[in-house]
Write an enzyme that holds these catalytic residues in place. Structure first.
Site, PDB file in Angstrom:
ATOM      1  N   TYR A  47       0.849  -1.201   0.000  1.00  0.00           N
ATOM      2  CA  TYR A  47       0.000   0.000   0.000  1.00  0.00           C
ATOM      3  C   TYR A  47       0.872   1.233   0.000  1.00  0.00           C
ATOM      4  O   TYR A  47       1.795   1.338   0.808  1.00  0.00           O
ATOM      5  CB  TYR A  47      -0.925   0.026   1.231  1.00  0.00           C
ATOM      6  CG  TYR A  47      -2.371  -0.077   0.796  1.00  0.00           C
ATOM      7  CD1 TYR A  47      -2.954   0.945   0.039  1.00  0.00           C
ATOM      8  CD2 TYR A  47      -3.137  -1.195   1.097  1.00  0.00           C
ATOM      9  CE1 TYR A  47      -4.257   0.838  -0.401  1.00  0.00           C
ATOM     10  CE2 TYR A  47      -4.444  -1.306   0.654  1.00  0.00           C
ATOM     11  CZ  TYR A  47      -4.995  -0.279  -0.092  1.00  0.00           C
ATOM     12  OH  TYR A  47      -6.280  -0.393  -0.542  1.00  0.00           O
ATOM     13  N   GLU A  49      -0.460   4.747  -0.640  1.00  0.00           N
ATOM     14  CA  GLU A  49      -1.268   5.952  -0.882  1.00  0.00           C
ATOM     15  C   GLU A  49      -0.429   7.191  -0.662  1.00  0.00           C
ATOM     16  O   GLU A  49       0.335   7.275   0.306  1.00  0.00           O
ATOM     17  CB  GLU A  49      -2.484   5.955   0.053  1.00  0.00           C
ATOM     18  CG  GLU A  49      -3.564   4.987  -0.417  1.00  0.00           C
ATOM     19  CD  GLU A  49      -4.739   4.910   0.558  1.00  0.00           C
ATOM     20  OE1 GLU A  49      -4.574   5.265   1.726  1.00  0.00           O
ATOM     21  OE2 GLU A  49      -5.821   4.491   0.121  1.00  0.00           O
ATOM     22  N   ASP A 192      -5.805  14.626 -24.959  1.00  0.00           N
ATOM     23  CA  ASP A 192      -5.821  13.212 -24.585  1.00  0.00           C
ATOM     24  C   ASP A 192      -5.158  12.456 -25.729  1.00  0.00           C
ATOM     25  O   ASP A 192      -5.769  12.214 -26.768  1.00  0.00           O
ATOM     26  CB  ASP A 192      -7.270  12.768 -24.376  1.00  0.00           C
ATOM     27  CG  ASP A 192      -7.405  11.270 -24.120  1.00  0.00           C
ATOM     28  OD1 ASP A 192      -6.393  10.551 -24.182  1.00  0.00           O
ATOM     29  OD2 ASP A 192      -8.551  10.836 -23.863  1.00  0.00           O
ATOM     30  N   THR A 218      -2.979   6.930 -22.237  1.00  0.00           N
ATOM     31  CA  THR A 218      -2.855   5.565 -21.743  1.00  0.00           C
ATOM     32  C   THR A 218      -1.385   5.188 -21.898  1.00  0.00           C
ATOM     33  O   THR A 218      -0.625   5.878 -22.584  1.00  0.00           O
ATOM     34  CB  THR A 218      -3.680   4.574 -22.577  1.00  0.00           C
ATOM     35  OG1 THR A 218      -3.218   4.668 -23.935  1.00  0.00           O
ATOM     36  CG2 THR A 218      -5.163   4.867 -22.534  1.00  0.00           C
ATOM     37  N   LYS A 221      -1.197   1.570 -25.360  1.00  0.00           N
ATOM     38  CA  LYS A 221      -1.500   1.583 -26.802  1.00  0.00           C
ATOM     39  C   LYS A 221      -0.173   1.749 -27.550  1.00  0.00           C
ATOM     40  O   LYS A 221       0.661   0.852 -27.465  1.00  0.00           O
ATOM     41  CB  LYS A 221      -2.551   2.647 -27.084  1.00  0.00           C
ATOM     42  CG  LYS A 221      -3.881   2.306 -26.380  1.00  0.00           C
ATOM     43  CD  LYS A 221      -4.976   3.331 -26.590  1.00  0.00           C
ATOM     44  CE  LYS A 221      -6.210   2.967 -25.761  1.00  0.00           C
ATOM     45  NZ  LYS A 221      -7.253   4.010 -25.822  1.00  0.00           N
ATOM     46  N   ARG A 227      -1.006  -1.890 -19.066  1.00  0.00           N
ATOM     47  CA  ARG A 227      -2.296  -1.209 -19.078  1.00  0.00           C
ATOM     48  C   ARG A 227      -2.308  -0.135 -17.984  1.00  0.00           C
ATOM     49  O   ARG A 227      -2.075  -0.433 -16.816  1.00  0.00           O
ATOM     50  CB  ARG A 227      -3.371  -2.271 -18.802  1.00  0.00           C
ATOM     51  CG  ARG A 227      -4.763  -1.952 -19.212  1.00  0.00           C
ATOM     52  CD  ARG A 227      -5.541  -3.232 -19.390  1.00  0.00           C
ATOM     53  NE  ARG A 227      -5.220  -3.778 -20.696  1.00  0.00           N
ATOM     54  CZ  ARG A 227      -5.717  -3.310 -21.844  1.00  0.00           C
ATOM     55  NH1 ARG A 227      -6.581  -2.325 -21.847  1.00  0.00           N
ATOM     56  NH2 ARG A 227      -5.352  -3.838 -22.986  1.00  0.00           N
TER      57      ARG A 227
HETATM   58  C1  LIG Z   1      -8.272   4.292 -24.978  1.00  0.00           C
HETATM   59  C2  LIG Z   1      -8.635   5.700 -24.704  1.00  0.00           C
HETATM   60  C3  LIG Z   1      -8.916   6.147 -23.402  1.00  0.00           C
HETATM   61  C4  LIG Z   1      -9.175   5.222 -22.231  1.00  0.00           C
HETATM   62  O1  LIG Z   1      -8.260   4.345 -21.870  1.00  0.00           O
HETATM   63  P1  LIG Z   1      -8.643   3.105 -20.902  1.00  0.00           P
HETATM   64  O2  LIG Z   1      -7.305   2.703 -20.401  1.00  0.00           O
HETATM   65  O3  LIG Z   1      -9.337   2.102 -21.734  1.00  0.00           O
HETATM   66  O4  LIG Z   1      -9.494   3.641 -19.804  1.00  0.00           O
HETATM   67  C5  LIG Z   1      -9.113   7.495 -23.188  1.00  0.00           C
HETATM   68  N1  LIG Z   1      -9.061   8.370 -24.213  1.00  0.00           N
HETATM   69  C6  LIG Z   1      -8.840   7.983 -25.475  1.00  0.00           C
HETATM   70  C7  LIG Z   1      -8.815   9.001 -26.550  1.00  0.00           C
HETATM   71  C8  LIG Z   1      -8.633   6.635 -25.768  1.00  0.00           C
HETATM   72  O5  LIG Z   1      -8.459   6.246 -27.033  1.00  0.00           O
END
Ligand SMILES: *Cc1c(COP(=O)(O)O)cnc(C)c1O
Length: 425
Positions: A47, A49, A192, A218, A221, A227
């Site tokens: 833990y 936090e 994002d 993220t 990707k 993840r």
């Molecule tokens: C994949 C994605 C997310 C979310 O990611 P998760 O890990 O699945 O929660 C947020 N914004 C965009 C633009 C994405 O393509």
């Protein structure tokens, strides 16, 4: 304790599925073995936090070193002054940004989900659309971000925040133009970059950090890590809306974002995943990753060209990035039917709404295809043509079980050239 054979057999089955199939889901990738190894280690028991040096529990001196390394490496990748590596996912990262910037009921502007945006950019089914007043911009008939509409809506509605970034948009972004529009009403620009982050990290796409106040991503990707999610600032800034911390002090944006991740939206961080993030960030800083980014772009270009030469309609007539969106209406197919049939041939991709789609999100008129995962498997430009020809054969013989069987066997044979985790036996 007895080993849980049932679950480990299923994990093994999933490895075989990944090995034998063609993975074209644009948001997926294969991490290195060391990234996966780190995720199955002892920091999961801890833990922690809080943040390095400021934890609520004892015994955090080692995980402090891990998390600090992750932060330092991430800052180096994107030339940032501040980063938070604790978000459990991309959606969690975005939740924290909303919490730091917006009060419930306030307005923001994001790309429409049906035009390529993400659920967390204001879908009525998501916290972002339920908690805040979501307004949307779209793309033009040509499939390019409609910056004029973005400007008109910004001036008329004066949103507090403008989100750029998407899940199904194949072109680069004009971050400078969005910032200029935002400055007219004092809006915060939040990029994002969940999808193209790996290509931005390698300098192959426009740099959002030059113009956007806040950036999230993220890590699983194009960044090819575990993840998870991250939030970054190139330049920290004093929040212009007088947002205060729980003690009533005016805080810098970095501090508001840290508070929004923990305790705002999360409890204990996943330090085993943060260790894996640190490893993947180290990999991104290597020359190998630069070459990987270039290969992604070359592969995507080759694949787009090959589809178009067969009469497929690509939204915006091509791609700048790792993915493409194909409108199947001129082929008399729905996205749903295409996805389900290709799945049977072990070619995995996803149905996707196309701009101005007349079908429901469950059916859709399109498919989204991305090359990051097959590029990690080792595919080069010449292999794109092979895959497109297999996809085309399935789609042009959509109800012919024979063709599907033949292609499935070809896929399995083809993928033997690209070993996946041979160390796992
Ligand atoms: C994949 C994605 C997310 C979310 O990611 P998760 O890990 O699945 O929660 C947020 N914004 C965009 C633009 C994405 O393509």
């Amino acid at each position: 304790m007895q080993k849980d054979i049932l679950i480990f057999n299923l994990i093994r089955k999933e490895l075989d599925r990944q090995r034998n199939g063609i993975e074209l889901i644009a948001s997926e990738n294969f991490t290195s073995l060391q990234v996966m190894e780190a995720m199955g280690t002892v920091p999961t028991n801890k833990y922690a936090e809080g943040y390095p040096g400021k934890r609520y529990y004892g015994g955090c001196e080692v995980v402090d070193e891990i998390e600090t390394l992750a932060i330092e490496r991430l800052k180096k990748i994107f030339n940032c002054s501040w980063a938070n590596v604790q978000p459990h996912s991309g959606a969690q990262a975005n939740g924290a940004v909303f919490l730091a910037v917006m009060k419930p009921g306030e307005k923001f502007l994001g790309l429409d989900l049906s035009m390529g945006g993400h659920l967390t950019h204001g879908s009525p089914a998501n916290f972002s659309g339920k908690t805040y007043q979501a307004l949307h911009y779209g793309v033009t008939q040509e499939g390019i971000i409609d910056y004029e509409q973005l400007e008109v809506k910004t001036l008329a509605e004066k949103p507090k925040m403008i989100i750029c970034g998407a899940s199904a948009y194949s072109r680069d972004w004009d971050y400078k133009r969005i910032r200029t529009i935002a400055d007219e009403v004092g809006a915060v620009v939040f990029a994002d970059i969940a999808h193209p982050a790996g290509l931005i990290a390698t300098g192959l796409l426009n740099d959002p950090f030059e113009h956007c106040h806040i950036v999230s991503s993220t890590t699983h990707k194009t960044l090819r890590g575990p993840r998870g999610g991250i939030i970054m600032l190139r330049h920290d800034f004093e929040n212009p809306w007088g947002l205060k911390d729980p003690k009533g002090n005016l805080r810098m944006m970095s501090s508001l974002l840290d508070l929004a991740v923990f305790p705002g939206t999360q409890g204990g961080p996943l330090e085993h995943v943060i260790a894996a993030k640190a490893i993947s960030f180290g990999e991104i800083l290597s020359d190998d990753f630069k070459a990987y980014g270039k290969q992604i772009i070359n592969n995507a270009q080759a694949m787009a060209k090959s589809f178009m030469s067969r009469g497929y309609h690509l939204i915006s007539k091509g791609t700048d990035s790792h993915l493409m969106l194909i409108d199947l209406r001129n082929k008399n197919l729905t996205g749903k039917k295409a996805q389900e049939t290709l799945d049977k041939a072990h070619i995995t991709l996803n149905k996707n709404s196309v701009p101005f789609d007349d079908k429901s999100p469950f059916v859709t008129s399109g498919i989204r295809i991305g090359v990051p995962a097959v590029t990690t498997r080792g595919m080069k430009v010449e292999h794109m043509e092979t895959m497109v020809s297999m996809i085309d054969r399935v789609l042009m013989n959509i109800d012919d079980e024979n063709t599907i069987d033949l292609v499935r066997n070809e896929v399995k044979e083809f993928m033997k050239q690209f070993p996946l985790y041979p160390e796992l036996g």
